[in-house]
Scaffold this active site. Sequence first.
Site, short mmCIF file in Angstrom:
data_model
loop_
_atom_site.label_atom_id
_atom_site.label_comp_id
_atom_site.label_asym_id
_atom_site.label_seq_id
_atom_site.Cartn_x
_atom_site.Cartn_y
_atom_site.Cartn_z
N LYS A 1 0.78 -1.25 0.00
CA LYS A 1 0.00 0.00 0.00
C LYS A 1 0.81 1.29 0.00
CE LYS A 1 -0.31 0.40 4.97
NZ LYS A 1 -1.07 0.81 6.14
N SER B 1 -9.53 1.95 -3.03
CA SER B 1 -8.99 3.20 -2.52
C SER B 1 -9.53 4.37 -3.33
CB SER B 1 -7.47 3.15 -2.64
OG SER B 1 -6.92 4.44 -2.60
N THR C 1 -7.88 6.51 -4.52
CA THR C 1 -6.91 6.82 -5.59
C THR C 1 -7.45 6.42 -6.97
OG1 THR C 1 -5.82 4.70 -5.27
CG2 THR C 1 -4.78 6.58 -4.24
N TYR D 1 0.69 1.69 -7.24
CA TYR D 1 -0.26 1.32 -6.19
C TYR D 1 -1.69 1.63 -6.64
CZ TYR D 1 -3.22 1.64 -2.10
OH TYR D 1 -4.30 1.49 -1.24
N LYS E 1 -4.92 -0.84 -7.95
CA LYS E 1 -6.26 -0.87 -7.36
C LYS E 1 -7.32 -0.63 -8.46
CE LYS E 1 -5.47 -1.40 -2.91
NZ LYS E 1 -5.89 -2.58 -2.19
N ASN F 1 4.41 5.65 5.96
CA ASN F 1 4.10 6.30 4.68
C ASN F 1 3.03 7.35 4.83
OD1 ASN F 1 5.62 4.45 2.91
ND2 ASN F 1 4.26 2.98 3.90
N ASN F 2 2.25 7.23 5.89
CA ASN F 2 1.09 8.11 6.05
C ASN F 2 1.31 9.10 7.18
OD1 ASN F 2 -0.18 6.73 3.99
ND2 ASN F 2 -1.09 5.24 5.40
N ASP G 1 0.55 14.15 -5.29
CA ASP G 1 -0.33 14.66 -4.23
C ASP G 1 -1.28 15.71 -4.81
OD1 ASP G 1 0.35 13.20 -2.05
OD2 ASP G 1 1.69 14.69 -1.17
#
Length: 353
Positions: free
Chosen positions: A94, A134, A136, A161, A165, A210-211, A309
């Site tokens: 992830k 997700s 995303t 990633y 998904k 990562n978050n 982002d």
Amino acid sequence: MNSSSFNLQNKRVLVTGGAGFIGSHTALELQNAGCKVTIIDNLTNSKTTVLDRINELSETTPVFIKTDIRDTEKVTRVMKENDIEDVIHFAGLKAVGESTQIPDEYYDVNFNGTVSLLNAMKEAAVKSLIFSSSATVYGENANPPLTETLAIDVQGISHAYGRSKAMIELMLEDYTRANKDLSVTCLRYFNPVGAHPSGKMGEDPKGLPNNLMPFVSQVAVGKREKLTVFGNDYNTPDGTCLRDYLHVCDLAEGHLAALDYRIKKGKPGLEVFNFGTGKPSSVLEVIKAFEKASGKNIPYDFGDRRPGDVPSTYADPVLAKEKLGWETKYTLDEMCKHSWNWQNDNPDGYPDS
Ligand SMILES: NC(=O)c1ccc[n+]([C@@H]2O[C@H](COP(=O)([O-])OP(=O)(O)OC[C@H]3O[C@@H](n4cnc5c(N)ncnc54)[C@H](O)[C@@H]3O)[C@@H](O)[C@H]2O)c1
């Protein structure tokens, strides 16, 4: 709504990736609702000691089998031996940044892993799947609030990633078209954070988080010196990115609502739901809320924007409320408070087994 609101008594559920952050909280709630839970996990990003905590909080231990989801034969056997009726599929990789370095691993684990799971389901005659997707999949060009009617934008995603998904969702659409008795629910999570209110379960990432939230909590507990905020020149009220954070326990409960809905509805096919609050918070708001929850100062500096982002993303959560009867209830302050309880009580995460 809580786990006892659902009629899931004695349901036999396989939870892939059930030792991980979201999977473990969901496994706990499934057990609290009376389900018989079997977890498979290869432990690449988790530890078996999470099972002791699930046991402590639910007074039952799920069946645990260490296996990779890509081992179709073993997974088929697990499904048959445990008479599985439904699968909730969390297992996968992830980390967005890492996925740009090792895309082959991401496609293999996430995409091929899901194909392998579907093959095992076919062999074991299991017809129901809930998949961890997700937000995303909406791509980087969609304007929030994001609704499920927007198209999946594979081209508008800049990392393996998110693309994996999106491709899995498209594949699941094809599978449900071709297999008329297969029922699939894709849940598009926004930003899951927080921890169990008891402080006994939470996010325990291996290596550098990562978050945002696990990073902030590691700074608060003194494990890391400071936080870098990526970009403070976005077109948002305070210049930092806006995200839709939701509590992991709300998220876990949403899975029970999705399972309950699927069983009651009884009709196969594919359905998609956003899982978010619809109310975004900025990075600086999260830092302030965490400082308040922990009573600690969180040092930070500003760094460059990160590729991929987007300035702002948040869910339109209406469909999940209308169809599943589920909505989030925890506030950002509570998410931070519970993350802090977990981090403070378990500075090194779960103990080694
Ligand atoms: N946490 C988030 O911010 C977020 C957001 C959107 C979607 N998701 C998705 O939700 C799911 C769960 O996320 P999480 O935060 O709990 O992650 P996690 O890393 O804590 O949990 C994933 C679990 O899957 C296991 N796993 C990985 N590869 C495996 C394999 N090949 N075979 C068997 N097990 C394997 C890991 O050991 C881990 O326990 C993932 O699919 C993730 O992509 C997460």
